[in-house]
Structure formats: structure tokens, C-alpha cells
Scaffold this active site. Structure first.
Site, mmCIF file in Angstrom:
data_model
loop_
_atom_site.group_PDB
_atom_site.id
_atom_site.type_symbol
_atom_site.label_atom_id
_atom_site.label_comp_id
_atom_site.label_asym_id
_atom_site.label_seq_id
_atom_site.Cartn_x
_atom_site.Cartn_y
_atom_site.Cartn_z
ATOM 1 N N ILE A 115 -2.336 9.446 -6.236
ATOM 2 C CA ILE A 115 -1.443 8.592 -7.021
ATOM 3 C C ILE A 115 -0.028 9.176 -7.044
ATOM 4 O O ILE A 115 0.195 10.282 -7.533
ATOM 5 C CB ILE A 115 -1.984 8.382 -8.461
ATOM 6 C CG1 ILE A 115 -3.413 7.826 -8.401
ATOM 7 C CG2 ILE A 115 -1.055 7.468 -9.264
ATOM 8 C CD1 ILE A 115 -3.604 6.574 -7.554
ATOM 9 N N GLY A 147 15.843 17.058 21.936
ATOM 10 C CA GLY A 147 15.180 18.083 22.747
ATOM 11 C C GLY A 147 14.530 19.128 21.854
ATOM 12 O O GLY A 147 14.007 18.808 20.779
ATOM 13 N N GLU A 165 -0.002 2.068 0.613
ATOM 14 C CA GLU A 165 0.071 0.641 0.224
ATOM 15 C C GLU A 165 -0.618 -0.242 1.265
ATOM 16 O O GLU A 165 -0.142 -1.326 1.597
ATOM 17 C CB GLU A 165 1.509 0.227 -0.051
ATOM 18 C CG GLU A 165 2.005 0.943 -1.291
ATOM 19 C CD GLU A 165 3.154 0.283 -1.990
ATOM 20 O OE1 GLU A 165 3.323 -0.934 -1.875
ATOM 21 O OE2 GLU A 165 3.877 1.023 -2.673
ATOM 22 N N GLY A 166 -1.738 0.264 1.765
ATOM 23 C CA GLY A 166 -2.491 -0.427 2.803
ATOM 24 C C GLY A 166 -2.074 0.113 4.154
ATOM 25 O O GLY A 166 -0.895 0.045 4.516
ATOM 26 N N GLY A 224 -10.278 3.384 -0.800
ATOM 27 C CA GLY A 224 -8.862 3.264 -0.431
ATOM 28 C C GLY A 224 -8.622 1.872 0.096
ATOM 29 O O GLY A 224 -8.263 0.964 -0.652
ATOM 30 N N THR A 240 -6.174 3.520 -5.961
ATOM 31 C CA THR A 240 -7.033 4.274 -5.041
ATOM 32 C C THR A 240 -7.926 5.278 -5.776
ATOM 33 O O THR A 240 -7.505 5.906 -6.746
ATOM 34 C CB THR A 240 -6.144 5.031 -4.025
ATOM 35 O OG1 THR A 240 -5.315 4.065 -3.363
ATOM 36 C CG2 THR A 240 -6.970 5.781 -3.001
ATOM 37 N N GLU A 241 -9.164 5.416 -5.264
ATOM 38 C CA GLU A 241 -10.099 6.426 -5.787
ATOM 39 C C GLU A 241 -10.629 7.240 -4.615
ATOM 40 O O GLU A 241 -10.456 6.845 -3.453
ATOM 41 C CB GLU A 241 -11.254 5.718 -6.511
ATOM 42 C CG GLU A 241 -10.758 4.899 -7.702
ATOM 43 C CD GLU A 241 -11.885 4.331 -8.555
ATOM 44 O OE1 GLU A 241 -13.070 4.566 -8.224
ATOM 45 O OE2 GLU A 241 -11.570 3.664 -9.547
ATOM 46 N N PRO A 242 -11.315 8.351 -4.926
ATOM 47 C CA PRO A 242 -11.835 9.169 -3.813
ATOM 48 C C PRO A 242 -12.683 8.339 -2.841
ATOM 49 O O PRO A 242 -12.580 8.510 -1.635
ATOM 50 C CB PRO A 242 -12.683 10.226 -4.533
ATOM 51 C CG PRO A 242 -12.079 10.339 -5.895
ATOM 52 C CD PRO A 242 -11.557 8.975 -6.240
ATOM 53 N N GLN A 252 21.791 7.804 31.321
ATOM 54 C CA GLN A 252 21.237 6.468 31.046
ATOM 55 C C GLN A 252 19.889 6.494 30.325
ATOM 56 O O GLN A 252 19.612 5.627 29.495
ATOM 57 C CB GLN A 252 21.106 5.683 32.351
ATOM 58 C CG GLN A 252 22.462 5.218 32.861
ATOM 59 C CD GLN A 252 22.345 4.354 34.093
ATOM 60 O OE1 GLN A 252 21.282 4.243 34.689
ATOM 61 N NE2 GLN A 252 23.451 3.761 34.488
#
Ligand SMILES: Cc1cc2nc3c(=O)[nH]c(=O)nc-3n(C[C@H](O)[C@H](O)[C@H](O)COP(=O)(O)OP(=O)(O)OC[C@H]3O[C@@H](n4cnc5c(N)ncnc54)[C@H](O)[C@@H]3O)c2cc1C
Length: 393
Positions: free
Chosen positions: A157, A342, A366-367, A131, A126-128, A279
Site C-alpha cells: 500500500i 552508453g 493499479e493493474g 492483486g 491489494t492483499e498478500p 543517424q
């Protein structure tokens, strides 16, 4: 009866990992999240018990590589601490390029260091500006005699700064799109290589996520993985085998949240009875458990397929489905776990708050899960199921 195709020996390894996770890693999880410090003690624990070895062949110092056992280990550790589960996952991600495309010499040089855990590794695609569209990368590698000179940067990274070996993708032919990309092994002490900012983030806080800079970074030509132009194909073959690891991380988080919510629901009483007996709560618990079990079936099947040598379209599709399903389950189930607790579920004092934050990343890296859906649909469109149409014509 849970889905469990493991052999006796594999169950023993799972029992060891489970015990280490429960007794040694679980007590550290909240602190790792709070301090956002990389847990070197967990790395030491994995080293001491030979856990990194499950990803490597015996000839390179491992126990005999098993994708299924790697997934089981990531799942077991992620039940208690997603940051720690990722340490195993990224060791596999960062090694796969070597395993799939490395020369014998490259394997002998690096795999034993990774199998023992002496070195951690990373995968830098990946780069700026790229992606999901990884072919739009701008980093370049130019051949100069016996060396390559890398220029550019990478972003987000995992293991930045803690890894000693990076699988890096860069364009050797910037005009050639996908087929201009090549893959390289960059050691952390390579001249011109620098780790930049480590990003603060929502979850998996103990894992480092950072920038890498290559400023006339010189590496020996013998550190190229595969041929020039083969990098994109290598990157995708790696992802086919590493995406299930993110599925395992997601499933582990989901099962950990289910286990916690169940025990809480048995102990917490409202209107004179445990909330597990109301339930609407019982139904949520049943759905959470069922989703985890279904995810595990797909995950283990995928691990077995990899161990049986599956490749190409068959693996691409099942690996994307595994990542997609297990990680969507992670987000749904952890959100429900917070609901079962809650108001207490929203408090940092209770682990489901951390688990819900940790789950989110599994749908992204990873995608993204949109990209997984595109991959699955693309493979489906290539398949032929015309027999049904024939029946109506
Ligand atoms: C904590 C963390 C760790 C990471 N670790 C690593 C690592 O170790 N190595 C590495 O190389 N990368 C790593 N990444 C990068 C990660 O894989 C990318 O962030 C991811 O692939 C998405 O790319 P992007 O962020 O550029 O989003 P973009 O590609 O800009 O996408 C933005 C949005 O648009 C959607 N989108 C984009 N294109 C399409 C399309 N064609 N159809 C439909 N929807 C689309 C996406 O799904 C997403 O929702 C990491 C990221 C994070 C956050």
C-alpha cells in the site's frame, strides 16, 4: 507543435508546477532515491503552493477539481522525480472513493483536510493473496451496532505510514464474491489498525509501500463508503479515474529521460561529431520524442473526458489504454535513454539509471499492463463493428 489543449489559466498553473519541479524538486531527486526517505519537504512545497487543491472542488477548499490539470501536474513533477509525482497521484487515488461515493457529511469532514494537503491519504485494495484478482480478498468487516470491526491485512500500500486516511476494501459478505465487498474510510489512529513492514524496492524509493494490519479494528459505521456490497464497483470506478495518473507518471518519466538524453547527445562527441548527429542515435531520439507526444495526446484526451463527465465502458477503455500506452512508453523510452548515454547511462551518477528503475513500477501497479490489455479487449469484444463484415457477405 506539441499537443496542448490547455486554457490560458491552466497553462499558468502548469508553468508554476514546472518551475517548482525544475527549481525545487529536481535538485532533490537523486537524494530521495539514494536515501529512500519519504520526501516531506516535497509535501510541504505542494502544501505551500496549494498544489493539492487542483484535485478538489472549491466548496471543499480546492481550486476547482480538474482531472486534466491533475494529470499535467503529475507529468511535470514526474519529469524530474517519479517519487514526488506519485505524492500527487496517490492523493487523488486515495480521495476518489470519497469524491465518488462519499456522503455530503463525509466529504465536508475529510476533503478540506486532503485539499490543503494537511492529511495524505491512501487506497488499500491489494492483499498478500489478491492483486490482479482483487475479488479474492480475505479481509472482512463485521457490523456491530454503530461500528464495523475489520480483520485482515493489506499489502503493497502506497503511502502506508504517512497517510492519515485510508480507503479500505473488505468483505461484509464473504460468500458473495464481488458483491460481498464494501468500502470504508479508516483513519490512521483507529484502534486495532497498524502499519507493518515498509518494503525496500527497485524504484520510486522515496514512496512508502507497506503492509496494513486490521486486528479487530473498530471504525464508526458512518465511515462506510456507499452501501454494503458496493465496494468492488467503487474500487473499479476509482481505478478508471486514477489509472491515467499512473500514465501521467510514466509519461513524465519518459519525457524527462528524453530531455536528458537529447542534451547529452548534443554534447557527447564520438568520431568527430556529436552523437546526436549519428543517424542511429538521432533515430532513437526521434522515436522517443514521438512516443512521448503520442502518449501525451492520449493522456490529455483522457483527462478531458473525465472532466466532461465520461463514465462507464467508454471511460474504462480509454483509461486502461492511457495507462497501458503511457507506461509501456515509459519503459521503452527510459531503456533507450540509457542506451543513448552508453556506459554512462548505467551509472548512478546519471539520472536515466534512476528513471529506468522508476519506469518499471508504472507497468505493474493499479493493474498490471496485462490486466489493462484484458480490460481493453473485453470492452472491444462488447462493441459491434459488424458493418465491415456486412460489406463482404
Ligand atoms: C510499489 C507498489 C505500490 C503499490 N501500491 C498499491 C496501493 O497503493 N494500493 C493497492 O491496493 N495496491 C498497490 N499495489 C499493488 C499492485 O496494484 C499489485 O501488485 C498489482 O495489481 C499486481 O498484483 P500482484 O502483485 O498480486 O500480481 P499477480 O496478480 O500475482 O500477478 C502476477 C503476474 O501474473 C499476471 N496475471 C495475473 N492474472 C492474470 C490474468 N488473468 N491474465 C493475464 N495475466 C495475469 C500479472 O499481470 C503479473 O504479470 C502496489 C504495488 C507495488 C509494487
Amino acid at each position: 507543435m506539441p499537443v496542448d489543449p490547455l486554457t490560458e489559466e491552466q497553462r499558468e498553473i502548469r508553468e508554476l508546477v514546472r518551475t517548482l519541479a525544475r527549481e525545487r524538486i529536481a535538485p532533490r531527486a537523486a537524494e530521495i532515491d539514494k536515501t529512500a526517505e519519504f520526501p516531506w519537504d516535497v509535501v510541504d512545497l505542494c502544501r505551500d503552493h496549494g498544489l493539492f487543491g487542483i484535485m478538489y472542488d472549491e466548496e471543499y477548499g480546492g481550486l476547482g477539481a480538474s482531472a486534466l490539470m491533475t494529470l499535467v501536474a503529475i507529468e511535470e513533477i514526474s519529469k524530474v522525480c517519479a517519487t514526488s509525482g506519485l505524492i500527487v497521484g496517490v492523493q487523488e487515488l486515495g480521495s476518489l472513493g470519497l469524491k465518488l461515493a462519499g456522503t455530503e457529511e463525509q466529504k465536508r469532514r475529510f476533503l478540506p483536510l486532503l485539499a490543503s494537503g494537511e492529511w495524505l491519504c491512501a487506497y488499500a485494495l491489494t492483499e498478500p493473496g489478491s492483486g490482479s484478482d482483487s475479488a479474492a480478498m480475505r479481509s472482512e468487516a463485521r457490523r456491530e451496532g454503530d461500528e464495523y470491526v475489520l480483520n485482515g491485512s493489506k499489502r503493497f500500500i502506497t503511502n502506508a505510514g504517512v497517510a492519515k486516511l485510508y480507503t479500505v476494501f473488505a468483505k461484509t459478505d464473504p460468500t458473495a464474491g464481488h458483491s460481498g465487498i464494501s468500502a470504508f474510510l479508516v483513519e490512521a489512529d483507529a484502534p486495532g489498525f497498524q502499519v507493518g513492514r515498509i518494503e525496500p524496492k527497485m524504484g520510486i524509493k522515496g514512496s512508502t509501500t507497506g503492509e496494513l494490519f486490521f486486528d479487530d479494528c473498530r471504525i464508526p459505521a458512518e465511515n462506510r463508503l456507499g452501501d454494503e456490497g458496493e465496494g468492488f464497483r467503487i474500487a473499479m470506478r476509482i481505478l478508471d479515474r486514477s489509472r491515467p495518473g499512473i500514465g501521467a507518471q510514466g509519461l513524465g518519466i519518459a519525457q524527462g529521460a528524453t530531455d536528458y538524453a537529447l542534451e547529452y547527445a548534443k554534447a557527447r562527441e564520438t568520431m568527430g561529431r556529436p552523437i546526436a548527429e549519428h543517424q542511429l542515435v538521432a533515430g532513437m531520439l526521434a522515436d522517443m520524442e514521438t512516443k512521448c507526444e503520442a502518449a501525451r495526446g492520449l493522456l490529455y484526451k483522457c483527462g478531458q473526458l473525465i472532466d466532461d463527465g465520461a463514465d462507464g465502458a467508454e471511460l474504462t477503455k480509454v483509461s486502461a489504454m492511457t495507462k497501458l500506452y503511457c507506461t509501456d512508453v515509459a519503459m521503452e523510452v527510459t531503456t533507450d535513454a540509457v542506451q543513448v548515454l552508453g556506459g554512462y547511462g548505467y551509472m548512478q551518477e546519471y539520472p536515466v539509471e534512476r528513471m529506468m528503475r522508476d519506469a518499471k513500477i508504472t507497468q505493474l501497479y493499479e493493474g498490471t499492463n496485462q490486466i489493462q490489455r484484458l480490460v481493453i479487449a473485453r470492452e472491444m469484444v462488447r462493441e459491434n463493428r459488424a458493418f465491415l463484415l456486412a460489406a463482404v457477405s
